[in-house]
Motif scaffolding. Sequence first.
Motif, PDB file in Angstrom:
ATOM      1  N   THR A   1       0.564  -0.996  -0.174  1.00 55.35           N
ATOM      2  CA  THR A   1       0.056   0.230   0.214  1.00 55.35           C
ATOM      3  C   THR A   1       0.924   1.326   0.044  1.00 55.35           C
ATOM      4  O   THR A   1       2.067   0.766   0.339  1.00 55.35           O
ATOM      5  CB  THR A   1      -1.284  -0.299   1.042  1.00 55.35           C
ATOM      6  OG1 THR A   1       0.002   0.074   2.890  1.00 55.35           O
ATOM      7  CG2 THR A   1      -1.684  -0.775   1.476  1.00 55.35           C
ATOM      8  N   GLU A   2       0.559   2.267  -0.454  1.00 56.18           N
ATOM      9  CA  GLU A   2       1.603   3.239   0.098  1.00 56.18           C
ATOM     10  C   GLU A   2       1.787   3.586   1.293  1.00 56.18           C
ATOM     11  O   GLU A   2       2.609   4.650   1.309  1.00 56.18           O
ATOM     12  CB  GLU A   2       0.257   5.059  -0.600  1.00 56.18           C
ATOM     13  CG  GLU A   2       1.427   5.823  -0.850  1.00 56.18           C
ATOM     14  CD  GLU A   2       0.670   7.358  -0.673  1.00 56.18           C
ATOM     15  OE1 GLU A   2       0.036   8.475  -0.939  1.00 56.18           O
ATOM     16  OE2 GLU A   2      -0.056   7.097  -3.400  1.00 56.18           O
ATOM     17  N   GLU A   3       0.779   3.596   2.328  1.00 56.56           N
ATOM     18  CA  GLU A   3       1.022   4.281   3.993  1.00 56.56           C
ATOM     19  C   GLU A   3       2.264   3.116   3.686  1.00 56.56           C
ATOM     20  O   GLU A   3       3.506   3.281   4.433  1.00 56.56           O
ATOM     21  CB  GLU A   3       0.339   3.478   4.381  1.00 56.56           C
ATOM     22  CG  GLU A   3       0.643   3.663   6.100  1.00 56.56           C
ATOM     23  CD  GLU A   3       0.091   3.529   6.555  1.00 56.56           C
ATOM     24  OE1 GLU A   3      -0.207   3.894   7.788  1.00 56.56           O
ATOM     25  OE2 GLU A   3      -2.131   3.053   6.293  1.00 56.56           O
ATOM     26  N   GLU A   4       2.564   1.370   3.246  1.00 59.64           N
ATOM     27  CA  GLU A   4       4.009   0.720   3.888  1.00 59.64           C
ATOM     28  C   GLU A   4       4.858   1.547   3.164  1.00 59.64           C
ATOM     29  O   GLU A   4       6.567   0.931   3.408  1.00 59.64           O
ATOM     30  CB  GLU A   4       3.718  -0.489   3.147  1.00 59.64           C
ATOM     31  CG  GLU A   4       1.745  -1.568   3.873  1.00 59.64           C
ATOM     32  CD  GLU A   4       2.133  -2.649   3.200  1.00 59.64           C
ATOM     33  OE1 GLU A   4       1.559  -3.337   4.395  1.00 59.64           O
ATOM     34  OE2 GLU A   4       1.580  -2.571   2.287  1.00 59.64           O
ATOM     35  N   VAL A   5       4.729   1.436   1.238  1.00 55.70           N
ATOM     36  CA  VAL A   5       5.843   2.354   0.406  1.00 55.70           C
ATOM     37  C   VAL A   5       6.219   3.790   1.365  1.00 55.70           C
ATOM     38  O   VAL A   5       7.297   3.423   2.054  1.00 55.70           O
ATOM     39  CB  VAL A   5       5.645   2.710  -0.015  1.00 55.70           C
ATOM     40  CG1 VAL A   5       6.396   3.421  -1.012  1.00 55.70           C
ATOM     41  CG2 VAL A   5       4.753   1.768  -1.075  1.00 55.70           C
ATOM     42  N   ARG A   6       5.462   4.525   2.088  1.00 55.73           N
ATOM     43  CA  ARG A   6       6.523   5.357   2.933  1.00 55.73           C
ATOM     44  C   ARG A   6       7.209   5.288   4.392  1.00 55.73           C
ATOM     45  O   ARG A   6       8.128   5.759   4.317  1.00 55.73           O
ATOM     46  CB  ARG A   6       4.857   6.347   3.218  1.00 55.73           C
ATOM     47  CG  ARG A   6       4.290   7.363   1.943  1.00 55.73           C
ATOM     48  CD  ARG A   6       3.525   8.761   2.104  1.00 55.73           C
ATOM     49  NE  ARG A   6       2.455   8.455   3.384  1.00 55.73           N
ATOM     50  CZ  ARG A   6       1.064   8.506   3.137  1.00 55.73           C
ATOM     51  NH1 ARG A   6       0.853   8.348   1.485  1.00 55.73           N
ATOM     52  NH2 ARG A   6       0.240   7.601   3.939  1.00 55.73           N
ATOM     53  N   ASN A   7       6.289   3.992   4.842  1.00 55.39           N
ATOM     54  CA  ASN A   7       7.000   3.724   6.133  1.00 55.39           C
ATOM     55  C   ASN A   7       8.402   3.104   5.472  1.00 55.39           C
ATOM     56  O   ASN A   7       9.270   3.289   6.160  1.00 55.39           O
ATOM     57  CB  ASN A   7       6.676   2.368   6.702  1.00 55.39           C
ATOM     58  CG  ASN A   7       4.973   3.618   7.252  1.00 55.39           C
ATOM     59  OD1 ASN A   7       4.698   4.383   7.599  1.00 55.39           O
ATOM     60  ND2 ASN A   7       3.857   2.448   8.009  1.00 55.39           N
ATOM     61  N   LEU A   8       8.305   2.098   4.797  1.00 52.85           N
ATOM     62  CA  LEU A   8       9.186   1.569   4.422  1.00 52.85           C
ATOM     63  C   LEU A   8      10.269   2.633   3.520  1.00 52.85           C
ATOM     64  O   LEU A   8      11.647   2.446   4.315  1.00 52.85           O
ATOM     65  CB  LEU A   8       9.317   0.225   3.289  1.00 52.85           C
ATOM     66  CG  LEU A   8       9.197  -1.310   2.854  1.00 52.85           C
ATOM     67  CD1 LEU A   8       7.977  -0.995   2.249  1.00 52.85           C
ATOM     68  CD2 LEU A   8       9.828  -1.712   3.844  1.00 52.85           C
ATOM     69  N   ILE A   9       9.844   3.228   3.271  1.00 56.95           N
ATOM     70  CA  ILE A   9      11.120   4.862   2.728  1.00 56.95           C
ATOM     71  C   ILE A   9      11.611   5.638   3.669  1.00 56.95           C
ATOM     72  O   ILE A   9      12.891   6.196   4.019  1.00 56.95           O
ATOM     73  CB  ILE A   9      10.702   5.711   1.447  1.00 56.95           C
ATOM     74  CG1 ILE A   9      10.524   4.194   0.259  1.00 56.95           C
ATOM     75  CG2 ILE A   9      11.438   6.596   0.846  1.00 56.95           C
ATOM     76  CD1 ILE A   9      11.680   3.809  -0.581  1.00 56.95           C
ATOM     77  N   ILE A  10      10.761   6.276   4.321  1.00 55.25           N
ATOM     78  CA  ILE A  10      11.336   7.370   5.657  1.00 55.25           C
ATOM     79  C   ILE A  10      11.479   6.835   7.219  1.00 55.25           C
ATOM     80  O   ILE A  10      12.992   7.136   7.052  1.00 55.25           O
ATOM     81  CB  ILE A  10       9.592   8.131   5.485  1.00 55.25           C
ATOM     82  CG1 ILE A  10       9.108   8.763   4.995  1.00 55.25           C
ATOM     83  CG2 ILE A  10       9.914   9.152   6.990  1.00 55.25           C
ATOM     84  CD1 ILE A  10       7.726   9.387   5.120  1.00 55.25           C
ATOM     85  N   ASP A  11      11.074   5.351   7.014  1.00 57.86           N
ATOM     86  CA  ASP A  11      11.301   4.522   8.584  1.00 57.86           C
ATOM     87  C   ASP A  11      12.726   3.520   7.609  1.00 57.86           C
ATOM     88  O   ASP A  11      14.188   3.960   8.489  1.00 57.86           O
ATOM     89  CB  ASP A  11      10.843   3.758   9.316  1.00 57.86           C
ATOM     90  CG  ASP A  11       9.509   5.170  10.064  1.00 57.86           C
ATOM     91  OD1 ASP A  11       9.405   6.279  10.188  1.00 57.86           O
ATOM     92  OD2 ASP A  11       8.647   4.541   9.907  1.00 57.86           O
ATOM     93  N   ASP A  12      12.848   2.572   7.086  1.00 59.87           N
ATOM     94  CA  ASP A  12      13.787   2.018   7.195  1.00 59.87           C
ATOM     95  C   ASP A  12      14.890   2.691   5.721  1.00 59.87           C
ATOM     96  O   ASP A  12      16.105   2.071   6.441  1.00 59.87           O
ATOM     97  CB  ASP A  12      13.141   0.596   6.604  1.00 59.87           C
ATOM     98  CG  ASP A  12      12.592   0.089   7.545  1.00 59.87           C
ATOM     99  OD1 ASP A  12      11.882   0.400   8.434  1.00 59.87           O
ATOM    100  OD2 ASP A  12      11.782  -0.679   7.241  1.00 59.87           O
ATOM    101  N   LYS A  13      14.159   3.381   5.239  1.00 65.75           N
ATOM    102  CA  LYS A  13      15.679   3.563   3.927  1.00 65.75           C
ATOM    103  C   LYS A  13      16.464   4.532   4.800  1.00 65.75           C
ATOM    104  O   LYS A  13      17.484   5.048   5.033  1.00 65.75           O
ATOM    105  CB  LYS A  13      14.682   3.550   2.497  1.00 65.75           C
ATOM    106  CG  LYS A  13      16.442   4.429   1.729  1.00 65.75           C
ATOM    107  CD  LYS A  13      16.072   4.496   0.053  1.00 65.75           C
ATOM    108  CE  LYS A  13      16.667   4.657  -0.534  1.00 65.75           C
ATOM    109  NZ  LYS A  13      15.824   4.601  -2.221  1.00 65.75           N
TER     110      LYS A  13
END
Length: 816
Positions: A744-756
């Motif tokens: 989902t878009e929310e999952e993508v945002r979390n992966l980019i902002i937090d994990d990356k």
Amino acid sequence: MALKKSDLYSSLWSSADELRGSMDASQYKDYVLTLLFVKYVSDKAKEDKSSLIYVPDDGSFDYLVSLKGKPDVGEKVNIAVRRLAEENDLLGVINNADFDDPTKLGDAKELQVKVSNLIGIFQDMDFTGSKAEGDDLLGDAYEYLMRHFATQSGKSKGQFYTPAEVSRVMAQLLQIPASTPKSTTVYDPTCGSGSLLIKVADAAPNGLSIYGQENDNATWALARMNMILHGNETHDLRQGNTLADPKFINSGSLQTFDYLVANPPFSVKTWTNGFDSSYGRFDGFGTPPDKNGDYAFLLHMIKSLRPRGKGVVVLPHGVLFRGNSEARIRTELIKRGYIKAIIGLPTNLFYGTGIPACLIVIDKQDAQARTGIFMIDASKGFAKDGPKNRLRPRDMHKIVDAFTGSKEIARYSRMVPISEITDPKNNYNLNIPRYIDSSAPEDIQDLCAHMQGGIPNSDLEALQPYWDAFPSLRSELFAPLRDGYSELKVQTGEIRSIVTGTGEYERFVRDTANTVDQWLTSKRTVLESIVSSTKPADLIHDISEVLLAVFRSRPLIDEYGVYEQVMSYWNQVMHDDVSLIVSEGWSKAAQPRIARAWKDKNNKPKYEDAQIVFGTGAKAQRWVMDLLPPEYVIARYFSAEQSELDRLTEARDASTLKIAEYVEEHAVEGGLLFDAADDEGNLNNAAAKAALKDLKITKGDPDEIVALTKVIALYTAETKAKGSVKDATIALNEIAIKKYKTLTEEEVRNLIIDDKWGATLQQQVNGEVIALGQTLVTRLRVLGTRYEQTLPEFESRIELLSARVTAHLALMGVQR
């Protein structure tokens, strides 16, 4: 598919390489930049029907594509580019490269292939969405090429380009108010490729009206293209010698401008050739020396500024202190108050020269009331970048902060009173070292400490910022010895563990990490809200300035070091990421795409590096994840599978190690595998099997048969382990690829902002803390070992050793 900045740059530079051959960089840049220009204006005309550049069908890039592979491709490209030039009053600007020149491009067949392949490289690029709002991706790519061309063009031909970092500093030193209207003028009398003017216009939110003059016709043409590629179609750049034939004249006098920037050629010896003295440029100052044109350019610029005008000029350091007529001119400039600031720059920044230069800030507003000149010695702040030096983001920010805030920083910047400059001992000399001693403090050896032992308290007090950050650390490491001296309470080898093991140090590390976390949290909404209208340049300015402010109040850690970490990551990764999100949105930008393919100059297929590959050769599936690399998806959703793959990889590596150890042990001369191994002691599986077959036929040594059987079994186990790793890798890659489709878009945002982004920035800022600790440990070890043994102890040791030598000689019957 939108282009990443780094992909665009590398693709464009590979296109330059297509034409490298024996051509000089100053020649092949014309071919590359011409095609870049045609491709860009063609794409822009498709997207924007009101574009100021009209692109005829037979002058478009699509038409160039239709010419690929044709025997007369070079001739037809020349005609098409000329059509585009004629329609837009750009003759002599974009049609200077001859695409049908066999002396540069080779014979008929070679020319046909080379020009066709070059068109093909640009064909795969889509510039319709490459200029995100406020983020000039294509213009930056042009500058990237210009920098490379300048680097490779040699000393005499690299002066057409001012390094982007210096240009940005100069633009910010002008302090252009945000409300400045576009009608406000900026002028560069020696504009080169125009990059300096563009940076200044970019620093004004509403833009500026651009004026410039350039003597070299080819460089003037580059500047015209540069302006259009940066969206400044309404510029006014004229060709000619500024000193001999100034082109901007108003009623018989020099036209004047609101702002001025320039990087004129240094110390021109022929500036008097054709000089026109009718404009009063030297009135009241005197004439510059015949063999040095630095002040001739500077006085032209001052004359070209309006009464409240401001300018920044790059000049060699010699203008600050040279004597005779230049000293008289400098004296008059100081008396009139025109010089507001002087910034000394590092050596080897500029193309065409390695000598140190300075920035002179000119400000006519309230000049007569000026009581001092602000000086900055920024000569120590730079990074090596190939053959040149380069200003880092931290160096640029520190210069601008010091100037705009008039900050007096020890060994870096100060406001120098005019009275000090005019004092007879200085006599209007502006050489920066007279007023700022930027040398590092001398590390003084203490003779008393060498004689009696102990560490001088003065050396420990020089580390006060560390003791402020870690209040109990000094007492843990040192104890008073005598008045003015302390002794180290621990062994030097224990210093690191004590420093990094204290609760205060650990708390400092945690607090720093928490500061970064709080900063990211405060800016999370901004990051989550990246949309098509986001301006990447504004975004990074917002988040980086807040981080800088947060760390200014933190003890010990250098806020500019933290800023450098963020800006470095922005330039390397985040800018690409944000540009992709702006162009395509979070979800689409995160999806895998097929790797790009092209043919090299030998017509062989080449493929873009891919993160996941299924199969081999031309039929392989190559997947590229620009925004969201697979390791982040795998770490969050498939950690168990990754752990199993790691276990299998360790088992495979262990199998390989067993083979190496067994062969190394038995392939030596006289060993059981010696006859089967090659001359270098290597034994592969096939050779082992062949040797075993021969031994069985000839009924050879049973022990050798056992050894070969053992090594073959080890190879079999390794093959099986390798197969397990391969199967597990494919399986993990397959489920990862499938997962991308369900994110989902929310999952993508979390992966980019937090994990990356978040995790990487935390790691990089933590590197600053580690470096601080290492600096302290290194210094304490130096102090600990420097005075570890006193002079009397050395003398006693020498006496003891001398007595031993005498005794040994006596036993040998030798008298000393």
